[in-house]
Write an enzyme that holds these catalytic residues in place. Structure first.
Site, PDB file in Angstrom:
ATOM      1  N   SER A 262       0.810  -1.209   0.000  1.00 11.99           N
ATOM      2  CA  SER A 262       0.000   0.000   0.000  1.00 11.99           C
ATOM      3  C   SER A 262       0.851   1.271   0.000  1.00 11.99           C
ATOM      4  O   SER A 262       1.535   1.564  -0.967  1.00 11.99           O
ATOM      5  CB  SER A 262      -0.949  -0.056   1.200  1.00 11.99           C
ATOM      6  OG  SER A 262      -1.881   0.992   1.159  1.00 11.99           O
ATOM      7  N   ASP A 273       9.948   5.486 -10.035  1.00 13.89           N
ATOM      8  CA  ASP A 273       9.483   6.079 -11.291  1.00 13.89           C
ATOM      9  C   ASP A 273      10.225   7.367 -11.632  1.00 13.89           C
ATOM     10  O   ASP A 273      10.393   7.701 -12.808  1.00 13.89           O
ATOM     11  CB  ASP A 273       7.976   6.343 -11.217  1.00 13.89           C
ATOM     12  CG  ASP A 273       7.153   5.079 -11.412  1.00 13.89           C
ATOM     13  OD1 ASP A 273       7.749   4.020 -11.700  1.00 13.89           O
ATOM     14  OD2 ASP A 273       5.914   5.145 -11.264  1.00 13.89           O
ATOM     15  N   LYS A 287      -0.543  -4.221  -3.343  1.00 15.21           N
ATOM     16  CA  LYS A 287      -1.851  -3.693  -2.926  1.00 15.21           C
ATOM     17  C   LYS A 287      -2.012  -2.292  -3.501  1.00 15.21           C
ATOM     18  O   LYS A 287      -1.472  -1.326  -2.976  1.00 15.21           O
ATOM     19  CB  LYS A 287      -1.983  -3.649  -1.405  1.00 15.21           C
ATOM     20  CG  LYS A 287      -3.338  -3.112  -0.943  1.00 15.21           C
ATOM     21  CD  LYS A 287      -3.426  -3.034   0.567  1.00 15.21           C
ATOM     22  CE  LYS A 287      -4.790  -2.498   1.009  1.00 15.21           C
ATOM     23  NZ  LYS A 287      -4.997  -1.077   0.652  1.00 15.21           N
TER      24      LYS A 287
END
Length: 522
Positions: A262, A273, A287
């Site tokens: 999460s 990223d 998740k």
């Protein structure tokens, strides 16, 4: 809407009729709760019903706060005991210790009642008094404690692993997590740290805004962090960095594993990223679902999945397709062949649909069966308690280790104690025997198989020698906890941590670190 109204009416009528006509007395509250939970289980594991009596526990999970004495309670067979007092809170301040066996809380004898009930007795409003009686060895001790608001730390430990490298362990994402990370980083920078390890292993996640704030410590202002996209427009939202970062250049390694979920995946994924950190460890949990808490009647609540997370590259990290799972009756994950490719800022290829994959894989440490047995049967725990009672103090956690002589004393202490187990090889031979017995020619090979079985039958004494290194590590960390509590255990564990060693290696070689963050490295 008609279908909803019809089925609600059927459900209410059924409960009324059961209450009136069923042969035995029923508890409508319990029956309805079971029905609600069974219905929600058909959706996903994160959509849950929270009745009024569980509201305090839910609040503690999301805020990290509760009123109590600040001690983790557990049961190891001999009754309810203190597993860990939290540093600086009432239990630790008055001198309660790990392994203290709880006898009474106020006037209630608690030796034989469920641990959850003992925890409830210890909790209460801040500034109220509670009496606790414990047994420590042969002594019975009485403590009068004043409950306080307990705030469980999101950062249970931070420190330096060498002169240049700082380490921050982030174990949760409750209220104030980002401030704790910020303060830890500022302190470490003040100590001369110029490179950092952020440890998100085994962090189950929590508040999204805290994850966004942590990303903002390292990423410039005005950048997307995570988008939530759902069925309703009001759940669609883009979290952005809205502050000047604390340090946008410090070389950074993030540690993740299969239990990082999460909010942990938002932090790790966003930093990956933007090519802002090297990720080391194992693939994260996967998740990518967002939950919103909605108030219901009579002070109850429902935590409901309302959206999915999408991190800056555009990928969703959700691993399990619960819609398909409901249709097929089996857990459905995205097959590798259907995972979509996305690009990081520098053009590195990353995939969606199965959590966050590290840039450098670290295999999971595999402990020997004897180690599991010694821990499961509480021999490590009990010996650490005995050791602490005969050694008033030890060196600091990063320097302490038990000596060869002390390990021999532990081995002698084990003499006569039960810790039998089956080794991996023994289990394989047992399976071989079971299969061979089904063959018609078993009698012809029986002697050879029995010879193999005799040969591989383990010696516990030899295993204590063969696996001494890992047993000593586990024992050392347990002993350290008696003096330095949770913080000390974490610090002691770093000495022989493969992921931490690999992180230091990356940070110590700038060329390797930079190469990993470029497209050519993939």
């Amino acid at each position: 809407m008609f279908a909803i109204a019809k089925n609600i009416d059927i459900f209410a009528t059924m409960v009324r009729e059961l209450d009136s006509y069923y042969v035995d007395e029923i508890d409508p509250d319990e029956l309805v709760t079971i029905g609600i939970n069974a219905m929600l289980e058909e959706l996903d594991p994160y959509t849950t019903y929270i009745p009024e009596e569980e509201s305090d526990d839910f609040r503690m999970m999301t805020t990290g706060e509760y009123g109590g004495v600040g001690a983790l309670i557990g049961n190891r067979g001999e009754g309810n005991i203190v597993i860990m007092p939290y540093t600086g809170f009432p239990a630790q301040s008055v001198g309660m210790k790990i392994a203290d066996q709880l006898l009474k809380v106020d006037t209630v004898a608690v030796s034989d009642i469920p641990t959850s009930e003992v925890s409830s007795l210890l909790k209460g409003p801040a500034n109220t008094e509670v009496f606790v009686q414990v047994k420590r060895g042969d002594d019975t001790l009485n403590f009068n404690l004043t409950r306080r608001k307990i705030v469980i730390k999101n950062v249970p430990f931070y420190g330096k692993v060498d002169e240049h490298t700082g380490y921050i362990k982030l174990s949760d994402f409750t209220t104030n997590a980002s401030n704790e990370v910020r303060n830890a980083l500022l302190d470490l920078k003040g100590q001369g740290v110029d490179r950092l390890i952020l440890d998100l292993r085994d962090n189950p996640g929590g508040l999204v805004n805290e994850a966004a704030e942590i990303v903002n410590l390292f990423i410039p202002k005005g950048k997307d962090i995570v988008k939530t996209i759902g069925k309703l427009e009001n759940v669609n939202y883009t979290y952005k960095t809205n502050k000047t970062p604390l340090d946008k250049d410090i070389p950074l390694v993030v540690l993740i594993n299969e239990n990082s979920a999460s909010a942990s995946e938002i932090v790790a994924g966003a930093l990956q990223d933007y090519d802002r950190a090297v990720l080391i460890g194992r693939k994260s949990f996967g998740k990518g679902l967002v939950q919103t808490t909605i108030p219901l009647s009579y002070n109850s609540q429902m935590k409901i999945t309302t959206a999915k997370y999408y991190i800056p590259s555009g990928r969703c990290i959700q691993a399990i397709d619960y819609a398909q799972t409901r249709e097929n009756g089996e857990i459905t994950t995205v097959p590798d062949s259907l995972r979509k490719e996305f690009k990081t800022k520098n053009g590195r290829v990353v995939l969606d649909g199965a959590g966050i994959e590290p840039d450098e894989l670290i295999e999971k440490v595999k402990y020997a069966p004897i180690s599991y047995s010694l821990v499961a049967r509480s021999h490590i725990f009990d010996y650490a308690t005995q050791y602490a009672r005969s050694h008033p103090e030890i060196s600091n956690p990063s320097d302490f280790s038990i000596s060869d002589e002390e390990y021999e004393q532990f081995v002698k202490w084990l003499d006569g104690k039960e810790y039998d187990y089956t080794t991996y090889l023994e289990k394989s031979v047992e399976d071989l025997i079971e299969l061979a017995e089904k063959e018609t020619y078993y009698d012809e090979i029986k002697a050879q198989i029995e010879a193999i079985n005799t040969k591989v039958h383990h010696s516990k004494e030899q295993d204590l020698i063969n696996h001494q290194k890992e047993i000593r590590k586990i024992l050392t960390e347990e002993i350290v906890s008696r003096y330095y509590f949770q913080e000390g255990m974490i610090e002691a564990s770093l000495n022989d941590d493969p992921a931490v060693k690999e992180a230091v290696n990356f940070l110590s070689i700038p060329e390797k670190y930079q190469q990993t963050l470029t497209a050519s490295a993939k």
